[in-house]
Design an enzyme around this catalytic site. Structure first.
Site, PDB file in Angstrom:
ATOM      1  N   ASP A  90       0.863  -1.180   0.000  1.00 56.16           N
ATOM      2  CA  ASP A  90       0.000   0.000   0.000  1.00 56.16           C
ATOM      3  C   ASP A  90       0.902   1.235   0.000  1.00 56.16           C
ATOM      4  O   ASP A  90       2.127   1.122   0.058  1.00 56.16           O
ATOM      5  CB  ASP A  90      -0.978  -0.034   1.179  1.00 56.16           C
ATOM      6  CG  ASP A  90      -0.269   0.073   2.511  1.00 56.16           C
ATOM      7  OD1 ASP A  90       0.962   0.258   2.531  1.00 56.16           O
ATOM      8  OD2 ASP A  90      -0.948  -0.019   3.544  1.00 56.16           O
ATOM      9  N   SER A  91       0.311   2.408  -0.066  1.00 53.03           N
ATOM     10  CA  SER A  91       1.128   3.609  -0.273  1.00 53.03           C
ATOM     11  C   SER A  91       1.500   4.309   1.018  1.00 53.03           C
ATOM     12  O   SER A  91       2.296   5.239   1.021  1.00 53.03           O
ATOM     13  CB  SER A  91       0.357   4.587  -1.147  1.00 53.03           C
ATOM     14  OG  SER A  91      -0.789   5.044  -0.450  1.00 53.03           O
ATOM     15  N   GLY A  92       0.898   3.890   2.131  1.00 49.93           N
ATOM     16  CA  GLY A  92       1.082   4.601   3.385  1.00 49.93           C
ATOM     17  C   GLY A  92       0.015   5.663   3.599  1.00 49.93           C
ATOM     18  O   GLY A  92      -0.126   6.193   4.694  1.00 49.93           O
ATOM     19  N   GLY A  93      -0.732   5.972   2.553  1.00 54.21           N
ATOM     20  CA  GLY A  93      -1.762   7.019   2.653  1.00 54.21           C
ATOM     21  C   GLY A  93      -2.790   6.710   3.727  1.00 54.21           C
ATOM     22  O   GLY A  93      -3.051   7.541   4.595  1.00 54.21           O
ATOM     23  N   ASP A 144      -2.544   8.437  -1.811  1.00 53.20           N
ATOM     24  CA  ASP A 144      -3.828   9.117  -1.963  1.00 53.20           C
ATOM     25  C   ASP A 144      -4.204   9.901  -0.713  1.00 53.20           C
ATOM     26  O   ASP A 144      -3.689   9.650   0.371  1.00 53.20           O
ATOM     27  CB  ASP A 144      -4.942   8.114  -2.301  1.00 53.20           C
ATOM     28  CG  ASP A 144      -5.052   6.983  -1.275  1.00 53.20           C
ATOM     29  OD1 ASP A 144      -4.049   6.732  -0.566  1.00 53.20           O
ATOM     30  OD2 ASP A 144      -6.119   6.372  -1.174  1.00 53.20           O
ATOM     31  N   GLN A 192     -11.016   7.853  -5.376  1.00 58.41           N
ATOM     32  CA  GLN A 192     -11.576   8.397  -4.131  1.00 58.41           C
ATOM     33  C   GLN A 192     -12.888   9.118  -4.453  1.00 58.41           C
ATOM     34  O   GLN A 192     -13.436   8.942  -5.523  1.00 58.41           O
ATOM     35  CB  GLN A 192     -10.554   9.337  -3.461  1.00 58.41           C
ATOM     36  CG  GLN A 192      -9.358   8.602  -2.843  1.00 58.41           C
ATOM     37  CD  GLN A 192      -9.733   7.772  -1.616  1.00 58.41           C
ATOM     38  OE1 GLN A 192     -10.849   7.828  -1.110  1.00 58.41           O
ATOM     39  NE2 GLN A 192      -8.789   6.958  -1.141  1.00 58.41           N
ATOM     40  N   ASP A 270      -8.472  -7.002   0.446  1.00 53.57           N
ATOM     41  CA  ASP A 270      -7.529  -7.238   1.539  1.00 53.57           C
ATOM     42  C   ASP A 270      -8.174  -6.726   2.816  1.00 53.57           C
ATOM     43  O   ASP A 270      -9.035  -5.843   2.772  1.00 53.57           O
ATOM     44  CB  ASP A 270      -6.219  -6.468   1.331  1.00 53.57           C
ATOM     45  CG  ASP A 270      -6.365  -5.005   1.716  1.00 53.57           C
ATOM     46  OD1 ASP A 270      -6.945  -4.244   0.940  1.00 53.57           O
ATOM     47  OD2 ASP A 270      -5.937  -4.639   2.828  1.00 53.57           O
ATOM     48  N   CYS A 308     -14.746 -26.905   6.456  1.00 55.27           N
ATOM     49  CA  CYS A 308     -13.492 -26.242   6.072  1.00 55.27           C
ATOM     50  C   CYS A 308     -12.369 -27.250   5.880  1.00 55.27           C
ATOM     51  O   CYS A 308     -12.294 -28.258   6.580  1.00 55.27           O
ATOM     52  CB  CYS A 308     -13.113 -25.223   7.141  1.00 55.27           C
ATOM     53  SG  CYS A 308     -11.578 -24.339   6.791  1.00 55.27           S
ATOM     54  N   CYS A 310      -9.052 -26.356   6.062  1.00 62.65           N
ATOM     55  CA  CYS A 310      -7.782 -25.753   6.502  1.00 62.65           C
ATOM     56  C   CYS A 310      -7.028 -26.689   7.456  1.00 62.65           C
ATOM     57  O   CYS A 310      -7.578 -27.658   7.956  1.00 62.65           O
ATOM     58  CB  CYS A 310      -8.023 -24.396   7.154  1.00 62.65           C
ATOM     59  SG  CYS A 310      -8.463 -24.478   8.902  1.00 62.65           S
ATOM     60  N   CYS A 313      -8.793 -27.076  10.861  1.00 64.26           N
ATOM     61  CA  CYS A 313     -10.049 -27.841  10.905  1.00 64.26           C
ATOM     62  C   CYS A 313      -9.855 -29.331  10.636  1.00 64.26           C
ATOM     63  O   CYS A 313     -10.606 -30.147  11.145  1.00 64.26           O
ATOM     64  CB  CYS A 313     -11.055 -27.236   9.936  1.00 64.26           C
ATOM     65  SG  CYS A 313     -11.616 -25.610  10.477  1.00 64.26           S
ATOM     66  N   HIS A 339      -7.223 -20.570  10.109  1.00 60.99           N
ATOM     67  CA  HIS A 339      -8.586 -20.901   9.655  1.00 60.99           C
ATOM     68  C   HIS A 339      -9.250 -19.689   8.976  1.00 60.99           C
ATOM     69  O   HIS A 339      -9.826 -19.822   7.892  1.00 60.99           O
ATOM     70  CB  HIS A 339      -9.459 -21.382  10.814  1.00 60.99           C
ATOM     71  CG  HIS A 339     -10.907 -21.368  10.454  1.00 60.99           C
ATOM     72  ND1 HIS A 339     -11.478 -22.362   9.694  1.00 60.99           N
ATOM     73  CD2 HIS A 339     -11.873 -20.440  10.668  1.00 60.99           C
ATOM     74  CE1 HIS A 339     -12.754 -22.048   9.466  1.00 60.99           C
ATOM     75  NE2 HIS A 339     -13.015 -20.887  10.050  1.00 60.99           N
TER      76      HIS A 339
HETATM   77 ZN   LIG Z   1     -10.708 -24.135   8.929  1.00 64.44          ZN
END
Ligand SMILES: [Zn+2]
Length: 377
Positions: A90-93, A144, A192, A270, A308, A310, A313, A339
């Site tokens: 990311d830009s830090g903005g 931004d 924006q 994200d 799940c 993962c 699980c 998870h």
């Molecule tokens: Zn899981």
């Protein structure tokens, strides 16, 4: 390099393939956040086995500690963190505008107080590009001007206009930096304009005039506005965003947000919630949200989420996970984080599959209905 192909669409939802210098990202996809060059608590191999295709690095945090020159000297963020796949910084903005220590916002840049040593620092569009180039992620984000949620028209307009002027400066500096090796990093702009439809439209138009771009991000959403407002902004942008370019909705990544975003044409997401909630013992499951400390789980030999796949699980019981949290064992935080990350990544995988076979609309509506009906356990 930086090629995006649409593999299929269903209503507004899209399935694509994004080719980056460090690998391929099949979309829609959730990107785990590695604030300090690590997805908190997890080994890179665990992040990889959870199915992550791309991870985020945080410019603000890495600039303050250890400093981009240290990262550069140790081979760049990929080598430093040993994450082999695609990365985005990311830009830090967002961080500097969210800071309590924010001092002044001027046309030149932003002055802020470091949360580590209290010292005054400045980030400008140019320095954000220089830091991100030193970190060396596949995708750098434009610096931004982020305005608070539900900002009035005048403030949202000011932030939007400044973001465009800063984009021009970012593009220029990034072009200079990448002249020697243009195929190693691309720059994505950020739309924006707050919750105001015409500002969003003007932001997009101004951004496209400064292109071409290999990806476009939508920023300034999920910052406190009601969800229907975020959905409206995405619906207004969907038909006017250029189709052949991947779309990244920044900072959004609760399970329902993911599906609502995908349904409105978003390709990348994200959010820190997966690991933050994981550390607090809060898990998303196909049966609703589970608080791992609940007394009712004490003797449960069920997996956290029976649906799940993962590593948590398939191996551990709810009773054991609860025990780890009650005993404050660090493995507990890690297992629930694994998870939650897998849960979001898998949601992206399932969305992609249903977009490609033409059932996304129905599948996502059923999924959301179940998710909202079940509530917390
Ligand atoms: Zn899981």
């Amino acid at each position: 390099m930086f090629d995006f192909t649409l593999n299929g669409t269903h209503v507004l939802a899209r399935a694509g393939t994004l080719v980056l210098p460090h690998g391929v990202v099949r979309t829609p996809a959730f990107m785990p956040v590695g604030t300090h060059g690590t997805v908190r608590g997890l080994h890179p191999a665990e992040v990889e086995r959870a199915g992550a295709q791309i991870v985020l690095g945080n410019t603000y945090h890495l600039h303050l500690r250890p400093g981009e020159e240290v990262v550069r000297a140790l081979g760049g963020l990929h080598r430093f963190s040993t994450w082999p796949g695609p990365m985005l910084t990311d830009s830090g903005g967002f961080q500097v505008f969210s800071l309590e220590g924010l001092r002044t916002v001027e046309e030149e840049g932003v002055e802020f107080q470091s949360h580590i040593d209290g010292g005054l620092r400045t980030i400008t569009p140019e320095s954000s590009m220089e830091i991100q180039w030193a970190l060396g992620a596949d995708i750098a984000m434009a610096f931004d001007h982020v305005v608070p949620a539900q900002s009035d028209y005048a403030h949202a307009e000011e932030g939007m206009e400044r973001t465009l002027r800063w984009l021009e400066r970012c593009r220029q500096r990034h072009t200079e930096l990448t002249q020697t090796s243009p195929r190693t990093q691309t720059l994505w702009p950020i739309i924006q304009g707050g919750t105001h439809a015409d500002l969003r439209r003007r932001s997009l138009e101004g951004t496209l005039e400064r292109g071409p771009w290999s990806g476009i991000a939508v920023g300034g959403l999920s910052v406190g506005e009601p969800k229907p407002v975020m959905h409206r902004v995405l619906e207004e942008l969907a038909p006017v965003l250029p189709a052949p370019v991947p779309r990244y909705l920044m900072g959004v990544g609760f399970p329902d947000d993911l599906l609502e975003g995908i349904a409105r044409g978003v390709d990348l997401f994200d959010c820190v919630a997966a690991t933050r909630n994981g550390r607090h013992g809060s898990a998303w499951t196909s049966q609703g949200k589970v608080n791992i400390r609940s007394a009712g789980l004490k003797s449960s030999d069920q997996p956290l989420d029976p649906a799940c796949d993962c590593e948590t699980c398939v191996r551990f019981s709810r009773g054991y996970l609860r025990h780890l949290f009650m005993a404050e064992e660090m493995l507990g935080l890690r297992l629930v984080s694994i998870h939650n990350i897998r849960f979001l990544i898998r949601l992206g995988e399932q969305a992609r599959e249903t977009i490609l076979n033409g059932t996304f609309d129905r599948w996502s509506r059923d999924w959301l209905e179940r998710y909202h009906r079940r509530g917390d356990l």
